[in-house]
Design a protein around this motif. Structure first.
Motif, PDB file in Angstrom:
ATOM      1  N   ARG A  29      47.959  70.346  37.475  1.00 61.04           N
ATOM      2  CA  ARG A  29      48.841  70.000  36.364  1.00 61.04           C
ATOM      3  C   ARG A  29      49.966  69.063  36.817  1.00 61.04           C
ATOM      4  O   ARG A  29      50.205  68.880  38.010  1.00 61.04           O
ATOM      5  CB  ARG A  29      49.438  71.270  35.752  1.00 61.04           C
ATOM      6  N   VAL A  30      50.671  68.515  35.830  1.00 59.30           N
ATOM      7  CA  VAL A  30      51.811  67.651  36.104  1.00 59.30           C
ATOM      8  C   VAL A  30      52.933  68.057  35.150  1.00 59.30           C
ATOM      9  O   VAL A  30      52.683  68.480  34.017  1.00 59.30           O
ATOM     10  CB  VAL A  30      51.429  66.163  35.939  1.00 59.30           C
ATOM     11  N   GLY A  31      54.173  67.955  35.613  1.00 59.03           N
ATOM     12  CA  GLY A  31      55.304  68.446  34.847  1.00 59.03           C
ATOM     13  C   GLY A  31      55.651  67.640  33.617  1.00 59.03           C
ATOM     14  O   GLY A  31      56.199  68.174  32.648  1.00 59.03           O
ATOM     15  N   LEU A  32      55.389  66.338  33.638  1.00 60.15           N
ATOM     16  CA  LEU A  32      55.636  65.473  32.481  1.00 60.15           C
ATOM     17  C   LEU A  32      54.431  64.568  32.273  1.00 60.15           C
ATOM     18  O   LEU A  32      53.942  63.965  33.229  1.00 60.15           O
ATOM     19  CB  LEU A  32      56.884  64.603  32.694  1.00 60.15           C
ATOM     20  N   VAL A  33      53.946  64.497  31.053  1.00 58.39           N
ATOM     21  CA  VAL A  33      52.853  63.584  30.715  1.00 58.39           C
ATOM     22  C   VAL A  33      53.473  62.322  30.113  1.00 58.39           C
ATOM     23  O   VAL A  33      54.652  62.315  29.758  1.00 58.39           O
ATOM     24  CB  VAL A  33      51.856  64.240  29.735  1.00 58.39           C
ATOM     25  N   ALA A  52      46.939  71.790  29.388  1.00 56.61           N
ATOM     26  CA  ALA A  52      47.987  72.620  29.989  1.00 56.61           C
ATOM     27  C   ALA A  52      49.221  71.779  30.304  1.00 56.61           C
ATOM     28  O   ALA A  52      50.361  72.207  30.061  1.00 56.61           O
ATOM     29  CB  ALA A  52      47.463  73.296  31.258  1.00 56.61           C
ATOM     30  N   SER A  53      49.020  70.578  30.823  1.00 54.83           N
ATOM     31  CA  SER A  53      50.142  69.703  31.161  1.00 54.83           C
ATOM     32  C   SER A  53      50.855  69.205  29.910  1.00 54.83           C
ATOM     33  O   SER A  53      52.093  69.087  29.894  1.00 54.83           O
ATOM     34  CB  SER A  53      49.645  68.505  31.987  1.00 54.83           C
ATOM     35  N   ARG A  54      50.111  68.920  28.858  1.00 57.44           N
ATOM     36  CA  ARG A  54      50.744  68.445  27.617  1.00 57.44           C
ATOM     37  C   ARG A  54      51.675  69.521  27.046  1.00 57.44           C
ATOM     38  O   ARG A  54      52.809  69.240  26.637  1.00 57.44           O
ATOM     39  CB  ARG A  54      49.671  68.077  26.589  1.00 57.44           C
ATOM     40  N   LEU A  55      51.200  70.752  27.005  1.00 56.13           N
ATOM     41  CA  LEU A  55      52.026  71.829  26.476  1.00 56.13           C
ATOM     42  C   LEU A  55      53.227  72.082  27.381  1.00 56.13           C
ATOM     43  O   LEU A  55      54.360  72.250  26.906  1.00 56.13           O
ATOM     44  CB  LEU A  55      51.187  73.101  26.333  1.00 56.13           C
ATOM     45  N   LEU A  56      52.991  72.116  28.690  1.00 54.25           N
ATOM     46  CA  LEU A  56      54.071  72.369  29.641  1.00 54.25           C
ATOM     47  C   LEU A  56      55.130  71.276  29.560  1.00 54.25           C
ATOM     48  O   LEU A  56      56.340  71.555  29.574  1.00 54.25           O
ATOM     49  CB  LEU A  56      53.501  72.453  31.054  1.00 54.25           C
ATOM     50  N   ALA A  57      54.694  70.032  29.474  1.00 51.30           N
ATOM     51  CA  ALA A  57      55.637  68.914  29.418  1.00 51.30           C
ATOM     52  C   ALA A  57      56.538  69.006  28.194  1.00 51.30           C
ATOM     53  O   ALA A  57      57.745  68.729  28.273  1.00 51.30           O
ATOM     54  CB  ALA A  57      54.872  67.589  29.419  1.00 51.30           C
ATOM     55  N   GLN A  58      55.975  69.409  27.052  1.00 50.05           N
ATOM     56  CA  GLN A  58      56.802  69.541  25.858  1.00 50.05           C
ATOM     57  C   GLN A  58      57.792  70.689  26.004  1.00 50.05           C
ATOM     58  O   GLN A  58      58.939  70.585  25.559  1.00 50.05           O
ATOM     59  CB  GLN A  58      55.930  69.751  24.618  1.00 50.05           C
ATOM     60  N   ASN A  59      57.361  71.788  26.640  1.00 52.16           N
ATOM     61  CA  ASN A  59      58.304  72.876  26.934  1.00 52.16           C
ATOM     62  C   ASN A  59      59.482  72.360  27.753  1.00 52.16           C
ATOM     63  O   ASN A  59      60.645  72.686  27.485  1.00 52.16           O
ATOM     64  CB  ASN A  59      57.618  73.994  27.719  1.00 52.16           C
ATOM     65  N   ILE A  60      59.174  71.544  28.766  1.00 49.69           N
ATOM     66  CA  ILE A  60      60.220  71.027  29.656  1.00 49.69           C
ATOM     67  C   ILE A  60      61.133  70.057  28.915  1.00 49.69           C
ATOM     68  O   ILE A  60      62.364  70.105  29.061  1.00 49.69           O
ATOM     69  CB  ILE A  60      59.588  70.375  30.896  1.00 49.69           C
ATOM     70  N   VAL A  61      60.566  69.174  28.091  1.00 50.83           N
ATOM     71  CA  VAL A  61      61.384  68.249  27.309  1.00 50.83           C
ATOM     72  C   VAL A  61      62.351  69.024  26.412  1.00 50.83           C
ATOM     73  O   VAL A  61      63.531  68.684  26.289  1.00 50.83           O
ATOM     74  CB  VAL A  61      60.496  67.308  26.469  1.00 50.83           C
ATOM     75  N   ASN A  62      61.864  70.074  25.792  1.00 53.06           N
ATOM     76  CA  ASN A  62      62.717  70.880  24.916  1.00 53.06           C
ATOM     77  C   ASN A  62      63.841  71.551  25.705  1.00 53.06           C
ATOM     78  O   ASN A  62      64.979  71.631  25.234  1.00 53.06           O
ATOM     79  CB  ASN A  62      61.885  71.930  24.190  1.00 53.06           C
ATOM     80  N   LEU A  63      63.517  72.035  26.907  1.00 49.17           N
ATOM     81  CA  LEU A  63      64.550  72.646  27.741  1.00 49.17           C
ATOM     82  C   LEU A  63      65.573  71.610  28.190  1.00 49.17           C
ATOM     83  O   LEU A  63      66.788  71.876  28.208  1.00 49.17           O
ATOM     84  CB  LEU A  63      63.911  73.328  28.952  1.00 49.17           C
ATOM     85  N   LEU A  64      65.109  70.414  28.521  1.00 51.59           N
ATOM     86  CA  LEU A  64      66.032  69.369  28.949  1.00 51.59           C
ATOM     87  C   LEU A  64      67.024  69.012  27.844  1.00 51.59           C
ATOM     88  O   LEU A  64      68.154  68.589  28.125  1.00 51.59           O
ATOM     89  CB  LEU A  64      65.263  68.117  29.381  1.00 51.59           C
ATOM     90  N   GLY A  65      66.597  69.191  26.594  1.00 50.35           N
ATOM     91  CA  GLY A  65      67.529  68.950  25.498  1.00 50.35           C
ATOM     92  C   GLY A  65      68.745  69.851  25.570  1.00 50.35           C
ATOM     93  O   GLY A  65      69.856  69.447  25.205  1.00 50.35           O
ATOM     94  N   LEU A  66      68.566  71.081  26.074  1.00 50.05           N
ATOM     95  CA  LEU A  66      69.694  71.995  26.243  1.00 50.05           C
ATOM     96  C   LEU A  66      70.536  71.661  27.468  1.00 50.05           C
ATOM     97  O   LEU A  66      71.679  72.112  27.582  1.00 50.05           O
ATOM     98  CB  LEU A  66      69.190  73.434  26.384  1.00 50.05           C
ATOM     99  N   LEU A  67      69.962  70.911  28.392  1.00 48.86           N
ATOM    100  CA  LEU A  67      70.650  70.589  29.646  1.00 48.86           C
ATOM    101  C   LEU A  67      71.285  69.207  29.609  1.00 48.86           C
ATOM    102  O   LEU A  67      71.699  68.686  30.645  1.00 48.86           O
ATOM    103  CB  LEU A  67      69.672  70.670  30.821  1.00 48.86           C
TER     104      LEU A  67
END
Length: 381
Positions: free
Chosen positions: A15-19, A320-335
């Motif tokens: 997997r990769v953290g951002l697509v 799996a990477s597409r879903l994970l990347a969107q989770n991370i983008v959403n979290l980055l919005g809080l950061l």
């Protein structure tokens, strides 16, 4: 923010953290993204796709970035390249990564663990554990159908009738429910059990038949089950034995975050299964729900074949990477602060809950307890 995406170092991690789509969203929000060449190759995302999405290819991203993204925890060598005061976002099983946590704290890195994102309504879009469990649940059902030497659905033909496969799923979290739904779509008859009281309705909602045992329920926090006593575990194994023996396929998905997976099925239970039966242990990496399962291997116990899961979401790296990347983008919005820079607001329960280290200290209390003491003595001058 200047965000760095690194290539995964673990040989088995695909997997990769951002697509590229996620990079485009970050670029549209005003961030710059540095992508290590080859970061997405194992998930079939090429460097040109990242560049087209607005990323820059760079080998020195961690040294320059305000925040570094990965799937698995960064290696010690990569952490050594980070500037003090910068941040990381990744899965970070802190209890199994104590030396890395010590290094992150000592280097003054703010680290966020995706598995620690609280399971509350506001954090659903950041819940990487659930998104990856969904992929794993689907994958284990497909593996079971492939391994079983018979067809899943009922078939009535002029030559005779083929009865549907009997599937038993133990654990009805996100992965278990997806396994139930997928097996049902393939035509199997699916029964399922979970220790939580709310699970029966959830099982029925995806087409499964809930099993009710004369045992107390084990409701835990955040939608997870709490640990069971040894006596209850033995009694549960006894009550489940006839259901296991009758199953053509057994899929186990039970887990307690941060702890060893509960032992649900004994080797003797498996030995009583029919010839050609298949057992899928999705929790094999964390100790296994099934006695004798081995992560990444298929072993024979009695007349059944037992498949032990290992990085199961990574077996479908694209989705799996597409879903994970969107989770991370959403979290980055809080950061992201009002000026677009990294800003960790620890008054926010999601930010506070997901943080492991910050400003030279371990903020995650269970991990701090395991480390047994402050790290002030190891902080650089």
């Amino acid at each position: 923010m200047l965000i760095s995406l690194v290539r995964e170092r673990a040989p088995e991690e695909t997997r990769v953290g951002l697509v590229p789509d996620a990079v485009a969203k970050l670029a549209a929000a005003g961030h710059r993204v540095l992508v290590e060449p080859g970061a997405g190759e194992r998930a079939d995302f090429g460097d040109p796709e990242y560049v087209q999405a607005g990323a820059e290819l760079a080998d020195d991203g961690p040294e320059r970035a305000d925040l570094t993204v990965s799937v698995r925890p960064l290696t010690g060598d990569t952490v050594a390249r980070l500037r003090r005061g910068t941040a990381t976002v990744s899965f970070l099983p802190a209890a199994q990564s104590l030396e890395l946590v010590r290094q992150l704290a000592g280097a003054g890195i703010t680290s966020f663990a995706l598995e620690l994102v609280p399971r509350i309504s506001r954090a659903q879009a950041m819940d990487a554990m659930s998104s990856q469990a969904l992929v794993a649940g689907y994958r284990c059902a497909i593996i079971a159908a492939d391994m079983l030497p018979r067809m899943f659905p009922l078939n009535m033909t002029a030559a005779g009738t083929l009865q549907p496969a009997q599937v038993l799923v133990l654990g009805a979290g996100v992965a278990g429910l997806q396994a139930i739904a997928t097996c049902r779509r393939l035509g199997a008859v699916v029964r399922a059990y979970d220790v939580r009281a709310a699970a029966a309705e959830e099982i029925a909602s995806v087409g499964g038949k809930p099993i009710e045992l004369d045992l107390e329920t084990l409701e835990g926090s955040g939608g997870y089950a709490r640990e069971m006593t040894a006596d209850r575990a033995r009694r549960q194994q006894e009550l489940l034995e006839p259901y296991i023996a009758a199953a053509d396929v057994l899929i186990t998905t039970a887990a307690v975050p941060g702890r060893q997976a509960p032992r649900l099925v004994t080797a003797d239970n498996v030995r009583r299964m029919k010839a050609g039966s298949v057992v899928i242990d999705l929790a094999a990496e964390t100790g296994g729900n099934v006695e004798g399962s081995v992560p990444g291997e298929t072993v024979r116990i009695g007349r059944a074949r037992v498949w032990g899961g290992r990085n199961v979401p990574g077996q479908l790296p694209g989705p799996a990477s597409r879903l994970l990347a969107q989770n991370i983008v959403n979290l980055l919005g809080l950061l992201t602060g009002p000026e677009g820079r990294f800003s960790a607001d620890f008054a926010d329960e999601i930010v506070a809950g997901a943080c492991v280290t910050h400003d030279g200290q371990v903020r995650h209390e269970p991990t701090k307890a395991l480390l047994q003491g402050p790290l002030d003595a190891e902080r650089p001058a």
